[in-house]
Design a protein around this motif. Structure first.
Motif, PDB file in Angstrom:
ATOM      1  N   GLU A 237       5.425 -27.115   2.342  1.00 21.02           N
ATOM      2  CA  GLU A 237       5.824 -25.912   1.628  1.00 21.02           C
ATOM      3  C   GLU A 237       4.732 -24.867   1.766  1.00 21.02           C
ATOM      4  N   GLU A 238       5.158 -23.635   1.638  1.00 21.12           N
ATOM      5  CA  GLU A 238       4.263 -22.491   1.728  1.00 21.12           C
ATOM      6  C   GLU A 238       3.903 -22.056   0.318  1.00 21.12           C
ATOM      7  N   GLY A 239       2.694 -22.388  -0.108  1.00 24.03           N
ATOM      8  CA  GLY A 239       2.246 -22.038  -1.454  1.00 24.03           C
ATOM      9  C   GLY A 239       1.880 -20.572  -1.579  1.00 24.03           C
ATOM     10  N   SER A 240       1.270 -20.034  -0.540  1.00 24.00           N
ATOM     11  CA  SER A 240       0.894 -18.622  -0.493  1.00 24.00           C
ATOM     12  C   SER A 240       0.773 -18.259   0.975  1.00 24.00           C
ATOM     13  N   VAL A 241       1.583 -17.323   1.423  1.00 23.64           N
ATOM     14  CA  VAL A 241       1.541 -16.938   2.830  1.00 23.64           C
ATOM     15  C   VAL A 241       1.450 -15.424   2.977  1.00 23.64           C
ATOM     16  N   THR A 242       1.029 -15.012   4.146  1.00 20.73           N
ATOM     17  CA  THR A 242       0.853 -13.597   4.469  1.00 20.73           C
ATOM     18  C   THR A 242       2.007 -13.097   5.331  1.00 20.73           C
ATOM     19  N   GLU A 243       2.042 -11.799   5.532  1.00 20.81           N
ATOM     20  CA  GLU A 243       3.038 -11.222   6.447  1.00 20.81           C
ATOM     21  C   GLU A 243       2.842 -11.781   7.861  1.00 20.81           C
TER      22      GLU A 243
END
Length: 167
Positions: free
Chosen positions: A156-162
């Motif tokens: 899972e992506e907990g915090s991702v950027t553009e």
């Protein structure tokens, strides 16, 4: 003879604190409703996060957050001030998959990327990875998707950027 700055500290004292985040527990997930992350205080009410969150979404290692301090001296996050540009990705090996319940095997599969990360526990081998600015996002994401497709893990992506979303 006097030495300029004699008696002054060469480096400012680093003040490590724990910043707590509150959230609503997800159904079917760990029953926690808060997580404490180590941070370095950078201002009177701001701190730079120094470890990877296992549970809190929207936060990555290196992010600057604002906090308030309650009457007991506990620091509670109230918002993000600045992003580090890094990402938080969590990987949970599939117990009956080829990696078994091994957090070490997950680390091995992603070792070529030199990601920092840590495992939650032996009983729950969730691995939280810090994906820093400059990492090979395309290759990391491709391996994560491939591993999920082949039954190695869920991620899972907990915090991702553009930049992460764009690959």
């Amino acid at each position: 003879m006097s030495v300029p700055g004699a008696g002054e500290s060469v480096a400012a004292e680093v003040r490590r604190i724990k910043v707590w985040f509150r959230f609503v527990p997800r159904e079917g997930w760990l029953p926690h409703d808060r997580e404490g992350l180590w941070a370095v205080q950078v201002g009177p009410d701001t701190a730079r996060i120094e470890n990877v969150p296992f549970l809190q979404d929207g936060v990555a290692c290196g992010d600057i957050v604002r906090f308030t301090t309650d009457a007991d001296g506990v620091h509670w996050a109230v918002g993000q001030v600045a992003s580090s540009g890094g990402c938080t990705i969590r990987v949970l090996p599939v117990p009956d998959g080829p990696l078994g319940r091994s957090a070490a095997a997950v680390h091995e599969r992603l070792a070529e990327f030199g990601l920092g990360g840590e495992a939650f526990s032996e009983e729950f081998p969730l691995v939280a990875f810090d994906v820093p600015v400059g990492a090979d996002l395309r290759a990391i994401k491709a391996l994560l998707v491939r591993g999920q497709g082949e039954g190695w893990w869920h991620f899972e992506e907990g915090s991702v950027t553009e930049a992460w979303r764009g690959v």
